[in-house]
Design a protein around this motif. Sequence first.
Motif, PDB file in Angstrom:
ATOM      1  N   ARG A  61       0.853  -1.191   0.000  1.00  0.00           N
ATOM      2  CA  ARG A  61       0.000   0.000   0.000  1.00  0.00           C
ATOM      3  C   ARG A  61       0.887   1.238   0.000  1.00  0.00           C
ATOM      4  O   ARG A  61       1.617   1.462   0.971  1.00  0.00           O
ATOM      5  CB  ARG A  61      -0.843   0.063   1.273  1.00  0.00           C
ATOM      6  CG  ARG A  61      -1.483  -1.230   1.733  1.00  0.00           C
ATOM      7  CD  ARG A  61      -2.626  -1.577   0.867  1.00  0.00           C
ATOM      8  NE  ARG A  61      -3.629  -2.363   1.586  1.00  0.00           N
ATOM      9  CZ  ARG A  61      -4.506  -3.122   0.957  1.00  0.00           C
ATOM     10  NH1 ARG A  61      -4.488  -3.223  -0.354  1.00  0.00           N
ATOM     11  NH2 ARG A  61      -5.419  -3.786   1.641  1.00  0.00           N
ATOM     12  N   ALA A  62       0.810   2.039  -1.041  1.00  0.00           N
ATOM     13  CA  ALA A  62       1.660   3.237  -1.085  1.00  0.00           C
ATOM     14  C   ALA A  62       1.205   4.303  -0.098  1.00  0.00           C
ATOM     15  O   ALA A  62       1.960   5.220   0.208  1.00  0.00           O
ATOM     16  CB  ALA A  62       1.680   3.806  -2.505  1.00  0.00           C
ATOM     17  N   CYS A  63      -0.022   4.176   0.428  1.00  0.00           N
ATOM     18  CA  CYS A  63      -0.486   5.157   1.420  1.00  0.00           C
ATOM     19  C   CYS A  63       0.046   4.823   2.803  1.00  0.00           C
ATOM     20  O   CYS A  63      -0.066   5.626   3.715  1.00  0.00           O
ATOM     21  CB  CYS A  63      -2.011   5.244   1.454  1.00  0.00           C
ATOM     22  SG  CYS A  63      -2.842   3.811   2.184  1.00  0.00           S
ATOM     23  N   LEU A  64       0.575   3.600   2.973  1.00  0.00           N
ATOM     24  CA  LEU A  64       1.077   3.187   4.296  1.00  0.00           C
ATOM     25  C   LEU A  64       2.601   3.133   4.313  1.00  0.00           C
ATOM     26  O   LEU A  64       3.199   2.521   5.190  1.00  0.00           O
ATOM     27  CB  LEU A  64       0.499   1.823   4.699  1.00  0.00           C
ATOM     28  CG  LEU A  64      -1.027   1.749   4.832  1.00  0.00           C
ATOM     29  CD1 LEU A  64      -1.446   0.402   5.413  1.00  0.00           C
ATOM     30  CD2 LEU A  64      -1.569   2.882   5.696  1.00  0.00           C
ATOM     31  N   MET A  65       3.228   3.738   3.317  1.00  0.00           N
ATOM     32  CA  MET A  65       4.683   3.844   3.321  1.00  0.00           C
ATOM     33  C   MET A  65       5.064   5.303   3.181  1.00  0.00           C
ATOM     34  O   MET A  65       4.367   6.087   2.529  1.00  0.00           O
ATOM     35  CB  MET A  65       5.291   3.043   2.176  1.00  0.00           C
ATOM     36  CG  MET A  65       5.238   1.539   2.393  1.00  0.00           C
ATOM     37  SD  MET A  65       6.206   0.653   1.162  1.00  0.00           S
ATOM     38  CE  MET A  65       7.888   1.025   1.717  1.00  0.00           C
ATOM     39  N   LEU A  66       6.181   5.633   3.764  1.00  0.00           N
ATOM     40  CA  LEU A  66       6.716   6.975   3.592  1.00  0.00           C
ATOM     41  C   LEU A  66       7.672   6.960   2.407  1.00  0.00           C
ATOM     42  O   LEU A  66       8.355   5.954   2.163  1.00  0.00           O
ATOM     43  CB  LEU A  66       7.466   7.401   4.855  1.00  0.00           C
ATOM     44  CG  LEU A  66       6.613   7.435   6.126  1.00  0.00           C
ATOM     45  CD1 LEU A  66       7.492   7.601   7.351  1.00  0.00           C
ATOM     46  CD2 LEU A  66       5.591   8.567   6.038  1.00  0.00           C
ATOM     47  N   ALA A  67       7.719   8.068   1.715  1.00  0.00           N
ATOM     48  CA  ALA A  67       8.642   8.162   0.579  1.00  0.00           C
ATOM     49  C   ALA A  67      10.075   7.892   1.044  1.00  0.00           C
ATOM     50  O   ALA A  67      10.839   7.215   0.359  1.00  0.00           O
ATOM     51  CB  ALA A  67       8.522   9.534  -0.075  1.00  0.00           C
ATOM     52  N   VAL A  68      10.442   8.397   2.222  1.00  0.00           N
ATOM     53  CA  VAL A  68      11.819   8.206   2.706  1.00  0.00           C
ATOM     54  C   VAL A  68      12.166   6.734   2.883  1.00  0.00           C
ATOM     55  O   VAL A  68      13.329   6.357   2.787  1.00  0.00           O
ATOM     56  CB  VAL A  68      12.106   8.914   4.047  1.00  0.00           C
ATOM     57  CG1 VAL A  68      12.257  10.398   3.850  1.00  0.00           C
ATOM     58  CG2 VAL A  68      11.055   8.603   5.088  1.00  0.00           C
ATOM     59  N   GLN A  69      11.167   5.916   3.132  1.00  0.00           N
ATOM     60  CA  GLN A  69      11.446   4.493   3.308  1.00  0.00           C
ATOM     61  C   GLN A  69      11.852   3.833   1.996  1.00  0.00           C
ATOM     62  O   GLN A  69      12.333   2.710   1.993  1.00  0.00           O
ATOM     63  CB  GLN A  69      10.208   3.768   3.862  1.00  0.00           C
ATOM     64  CG  GLN A  69       9.829   4.195   5.268  1.00  0.00           C
ATOM     65  CD  GLN A  69       8.689   3.348   5.800  1.00  0.00           C
ATOM     66  OE1 GLN A  69       7.563   3.458   5.344  1.00  0.00           O
ATOM     67  NE2 GLN A  69       8.983   2.492   6.761  1.00  0.00           N
ATOM     68  N   CYS A  70      11.618   4.530   0.891  1.00  0.00           N
ATOM     69  CA  CYS A  70      11.917   3.946  -0.411  1.00  0.00           C
ATOM     70  C   CYS A  70      13.271   4.398  -0.947  1.00  0.00           C
ATOM     71  O   CYS A  70      13.617   4.108  -2.097  1.00  0.00           O
ATOM     72  CB  CYS A  70      10.816   4.290  -1.401  1.00  0.00           C
ATOM     73  SG  CYS A  70       9.252   3.576  -0.899  1.00  0.00           S
ATOM     74  N   GLU A  71      14.010   5.112  -0.129  1.00  0.00           N
ATOM     75  CA  GLU A  71      15.368   5.511  -0.512  1.00  0.00           C
ATOM     76  C   GLU A  71      16.139   4.262  -0.985  1.00  0.00           C
ATOM     77  O   GLU A  71      16.202   3.255  -0.281  1.00  0.00           O
ATOM     78  CB  GLU A  71      16.062   6.146   0.708  1.00  0.00           C
ATOM     79  CG  GLU A  71      17.571   6.094   0.734  1.00  0.00           C
ATOM     80  CD  GLU A  71      18.232   6.905  -0.387  1.00  0.00           C
ATOM     81  OE1 GLU A  71      17.600   7.832  -0.902  1.00  0.00           O
ATOM     82  OE2 GLU A  71      19.389   6.571  -0.744  1.00  0.00           O
ATOM     83  N   GLY A  72      16.645   4.353  -2.214  1.00  0.00           N
ATOM     84  CA  GLY A  72      17.444   3.244  -2.749  1.00  0.00           C
ATOM     85  C   GLY A  72      16.633   2.041  -3.210  1.00  0.00           C
ATOM     86  O   GLY A  72      17.207   1.037  -3.611  1.00  0.00           O
ATOM     87  N   GLN A  73      15.328   2.134  -3.154  1.00  0.00           N
ATOM     88  CA  GLN A  73      14.482   0.989  -3.513  1.00  0.00           C
ATOM     89  C   GLN A  73      13.973   1.097  -4.958  1.00  0.00           C
ATOM     90  O   GLN A  73      13.994   2.173  -5.560  1.00  0.00           O
ATOM     91  CB  GLN A  73      13.250   0.948  -2.607  1.00  0.00           C
ATOM     92  CG  GLN A  73      13.578   0.755  -1.149  1.00  0.00           C
ATOM     93  CD  GLN A  73      13.139  -0.618  -0.673  1.00  0.00           C
ATOM     94  OE1 GLN A  73      13.297  -1.610  -1.392  1.00  0.00           O
ATOM     95  NE2 GLN A  73      12.590  -0.685   0.512  1.00  0.00           N
ATOM     96  N   GLU A  74      13.484  -0.036  -5.428  1.00  0.00           N
ATOM     97  CA  GLU A  74      12.838  -0.089  -6.747  1.00  0.00           C
ATOM     98  C   GLU A  74      11.325  -0.091  -6.544  1.00  0.00           C
ATOM     99  O   GLU A  74      10.794  -0.960  -5.852  1.00  0.00           O
ATOM    100  CB  GLU A  74      13.199  -1.393  -7.462  1.00  0.00           C
ATOM    101  CG  GLU A  74      14.668  -1.594  -7.727  1.00  0.00           C
ATOM    102  CD  GLU A  74      15.042  -1.254  -9.173  1.00  0.00           C
ATOM    103  OE1 GLU A  74      14.109  -0.977  -9.959  1.00  0.00           O
ATOM    104  OE2 GLU A  74      16.246  -1.259  -9.472  1.00  0.00           O
ATOM    105  N   VAL A  75      10.672   0.856  -7.160  1.00  0.00           N
ATOM    106  CA  VAL A  75       9.210   0.916  -7.094  1.00  0.00           C
ATOM    107  C   VAL A  75       8.660   0.739  -8.516  1.00  0.00           C
ATOM    108  O   VAL A  75       9.215   1.294  -9.466  1.00  0.00           O
ATOM    109  CB  VAL A  75       8.736   2.263  -6.490  1.00  0.00           C
ATOM    110  CG1 VAL A  75       7.221   2.373  -6.513  1.00  0.00           C
ATOM    111  CG2 VAL A  75       9.268   2.427  -5.071  1.00  0.00           C
ATOM    112  N   VAL A  76       7.611  -0.062  -8.627  1.00  0.00           N
ATOM    113  CA  VAL A  76       7.000  -0.279  -9.945  1.00  0.00           C
ATOM    114  C   VAL A  76       5.525   0.111  -9.857  1.00  0.00           C
ATOM    115  O   VAL A  76       4.817  -0.311  -8.942  1.00  0.00           O
ATOM    116  CB  VAL A  76       7.150  -1.751 -10.387  1.00  0.00           C
ATOM    117  CG1 VAL A  76       6.414  -1.988 -11.702  1.00  0.00           C
ATOM    118  CG2 VAL A  76       8.621  -2.110 -10.529  1.00  0.00           C
ATOM    119  N   THR A  77       5.069   0.924 -10.802  1.00  0.00           N
ATOM    120  CA  THR A  77       3.691   1.409 -10.801  1.00  0.00           C
ATOM    121  C   THR A  77       2.977   0.998 -12.091  1.00  0.00           C
ATOM    122  O   THR A  77       3.598   0.481 -13.020  1.00  0.00           O
ATOM    123  CB  THR A  77       3.631   2.947 -10.687  1.00  0.00           C
ATOM    124  OG1 THR A  77       4.088   3.496 -11.925  1.00  0.00           O
ATOM    125  CG2 THR A  77       4.510   3.454  -9.545  1.00  0.00           C
TER     126      THR A  77
END
Lengths: 160, 291, 780
Positions: A61-77
């Motif tokens: 759920r993208a509403c239950l994650m903070l953008a900062v938590q995705c530092e260095g991560q791969e996100v696919v939309t």
Amino acid sequence: MADTRNITVTVNGEAHSREVETRLTLADFLRHELNLTGTHVGCEHGVCGACTVLVGGTSARACLMLAVQCEGQEVVTVESLAAGGKLNPLQQAFQDHHGLQCGFCTPGILMTLTEFLREYPDPSEAEVRTALTGNLCRCTGYQAIVAATLDAAKRMRGGA
Amino acid sequence: MKPAPFTYHDPRTVAEACDLLATHENARVLAGGQSLMPMMNFRVAMPDHLVDLNRVGELSYLRWEGEALCVGAMTRQRDLEFSPDVGRRCPLLREALAHVGHRQTRNRGTFGGSLCHLDPSAELVNVTALLGGTLHAASKRGTRDIAFADFAVGYMTTSLEPHELLAGVTLPLPGDGRGHAFVEFARRHGDFAIVACSALIGFDRGGRIADAAIALSGLAHAPVRPAAIEKSLRGEQPGAAAFKAAAAEAGKLDAMADAYVTTTYRQHLARVLTYRALELASARAGERANG
Amino acid sequence: MASTWFGASVKRKEDPAFLQGKGRYIDDIHLPGMLHAAFVRSPYAHAKVGRIDKDAALTMPGVHAVLTFADLPEPVRRQTLPLLVPHPALRQPFMPHALVKDEACYVGEPVACVIADSRYLAEDAADRVEVEYQPLPAVNDCRDALGEGAPLAHAGAESNVAARFPLRVGDADRAFSGAAHVFREKIYQHRGGPFFIECRGAIAQYDAAADSYLLHVSSQGSHRLKRCMLEMFDLGDHQVRVVTPDVGGGFGPKGAFYPEYVNIAVASRLTGRPVKWIEDRRENFLTTHQERDQYWDMEIAVEGNAKIIGVRGQLIHETGAYVPWGIVLPWITATTVPGPYVIPNFKLDVVSVFTNKIQTTPVRGAGRPEAVVTMERLMDRVARELKLDRAEVRRRNFIQPGQMPYNVGIIFRDGRPVTYDSGDYPACQAAALAASDYAGFGSRQAEARKAGRHLGIGISNAVEATGLGPYEGATARIATSGKIAVYTGATPQGQSHKTTLAQIAADQLGVDYNDVTVVTADTATISLGMGTFAARTAVNAGSSVHLAAKEVAAKAKKIAAGMMECMEDDLELDGGYVRLKSAPDVRKSFAEIAVRSIGTPGFSMAGGLAPGLEHTSYFTPEQSVYSNGTHVAEVEVDIETGAVRILRFTVAHDCGRVINPLIVDGQVVGGVAHGVGNALFERMVYDENAQPLTTHFGEYLLPLATDVPHVDLVHLETPSPLNPLGVKGAGEGGTIASIAAILSAVENALEPFGVTVAEAPISPQRIVELLGEHALGRTR
């Protein structure tokens, strides 16, 4: 003073660097910082599933994650699914079976099913319905979504 | 529904995390975020400091130590769900996980996060209560072990101190030959149960019940282990008569009420689900005894 | 002309964008310099609002303005939000101001509006606005509200009665006095909401140079919102443009005009910047309109052979805090009760009551599901008492096809007598019974009972007024490039207008439906419109598109005939050309004809034709057209937990001629899912102070993929004689009859235990309560 961080997140294969407030949700980051508005926000409390994206390869759920938590991560939309503008088999099956009406829940459902079909390439109807329980749709009654998913699985197994 | 401002911390070690908790007032620990983030979006939770454990690698593990399963607080529910070892050695946990939320929430949600959120109906809390798990807390002052019975002190309230974090849990595995069951009644797939019941049953050589453990969720702030019912089952012939007697007693346990569910209905479900759990666990114990 | 596209299950034109995340919903629109609004809302259901201190909020970083009632411009302060459908029966037409003036009447009523650089900052500042509240006694139940000495939902009101009205056919009391049997049922039907997945939202942009407003809004009808804006701000036609982008579900309540839209328009003018407000889910639970809370006390009188001689009773309908749709909801409910049955004597006394809860306005079905539940519960009661099969009781009472058009004897909300235009109700029920293997159910049920399982089957019939007027319009226009556009005020929220209206136009213009672009819901493109609600678009907009495109086709032929020096009758349209039937290579393109149609500078127009290859039609139906359907639900009830599982669901329905079967199927199945929610799951709980306790999706249970059954569909097509396409509405029928069928099936499953069901939703807890000792099942 707002608490901010510089982050770099790879979204759909492209690295994006931004300074963001640490309380910014991933959903708002995608939508309002990167202008990837295909990821929809429907409840902001993790129930409706409209904001579902893949983070590090698994659905979240993208509403239950903070953008900062995705530092260095791969996100696919959802924006990544149709390579070169051609609908992929799952998307095409949704159109063929009328698996969407207003289209608002659709991106989250597609991302959920993208992960699901990787894990269940030959699912039963019951498995598809269970996989969909984390996504709310108010228009379709799910029937056409289920039909589209089963058909997409078949097409994908056939290498279509 | 946007979270109120906070200062974000992402420690890399338990020691760093403990330091942060020791030095900041009104800090909250962020695990998988599947419960705390909604509360922050609703501004029901407004921490000044958010200590995110997602980069503390040492809190994510799954180990077998003798006859116990050790789970890191940050181990994702998905990792337990997809672990063949968990399926084989602790099928009760696997059965409970099938009721936990949805694939997206299990991907992010952690074992420790569920324990600390302490929803009265949470499946993983129930399993920890049934197995008599020991929780491992860490703080700047060191570590301490907390028996589950001493962990849940009130409605969604644990005995963790503000400067402590949950590092992991040790779950003693049921001995060989035990039959297990996890049954619950929820309104929809993935919802928190109204009432859940788990059970473990072992037979003696004569095929009578040698020991029984039961945990009922949804009656009180934490799962109830009805010692008298467990004891009354010992020495009984497994079957409808014994299950009915136990179920009837389960239906008399105190139960809470809220705006949606009455005490009477919770007690009724406790009765029905106790019967079903004992029946299923006994059948499995029988299969093990014969197989 | 034969239909190429009408009736074909073509793929939707909307889908490629939606499937790639390229839809454009309200929150996807970003305007340069845009600010964001958050609202301070009353935490009390009823309170006097005193001093508002906004100083602390105004000093917060990024905050541009805080509006209170006193800050609103004069025309906005002077009036309340427009009452869209006035009615003489409305005794106290209470409507809200754009912000609370001095009395808040439901939890969530907006008290102040904060404008800031981001929604995050706006919410931070909203938390800092200090408001003095003096709580007043609140009304939380519409029955209590009628009692002697009940608190008043509005201070100073004469009572809590919004409206009273009677409906009368024949002489019910006389009929009852001579009846062989009279049965009485008290039925409760609980609130439900739309709960579209995209919440409401709007962006207001004030243009100082033109002194005008552009409002983007997630709505069901741009033109009605424009009208409201003009009246609220006292503006001229040229000063407001309303555009509705893609909409993520509407189901009725997005058709209303809400106070937030006024506030952001005020804020845009004040700050000189565009202002966006997106409703969040908590606001959605508190402030988006919901439907019903109805208490029925009804009697049915029948002859010995189960023929109905009369129905009478009372309906208490809760309107909530205000009456934005007047008495539309209870009126539709009341007039839907007779359904497909001959009811010679009918008497219903309706009272619509204020409470301190969010207002109730039409949600999918719009009052009809409640009427169907009530009538079908009565029919089941008759069958039970007279020991007759439930389908047989209904069969004996159907209006026969030969009686069409059939005048029910009452007046509908469109001001016309309820006159069913067409339909074959006995055939529809027969088709549903056959498809659901109703005849074989007895043995299925008996077999299951041997295994300790409890199956039930339920039937319901409904007749639905669809295609309500007054009109919808369409302009069909061929540009000088030859490209075809259709403009309409209809405002889709998932109903596929861009596909179905293109199909209709394409048939008239002889082109592929992909070559017709449908532009919806922009007040700048067509002057009048009503919007999409009440299952009205296929009838109204569809007919208008048909008529407009037909006129354009005729005009194209006329111009081409002049250009080609031939007779119009010798010409046909195909693939973007007007050509000679006898020699298809002899042709003129739409582009050439369109260029000719607009004239040449300095030259006179020839032939007396109006300039432009375009035409605008407003189809104005003389009355509603009536769709009908039969639903059959087969369920299993776990008597120990009260859980209900729907095993099988069959719908036979007749919505006249079908434009696109794939799309109609989707509408019907989706409607059933909505009914499943209303029958089994969806519940808004309030405390005694009318404080809503249900404020998120963890507590308000929408049906999931594992709760909704597979629906088997049977189509019947009785064309309506009242519009050129023969179509009727299809969007709501799935919901309207499904709730009654499910309740009936649950009751049937529990028949051995003497349980009757008189409420919706029916929860597992309630089923266990009703079962009493029987619910102990194997644990006894």
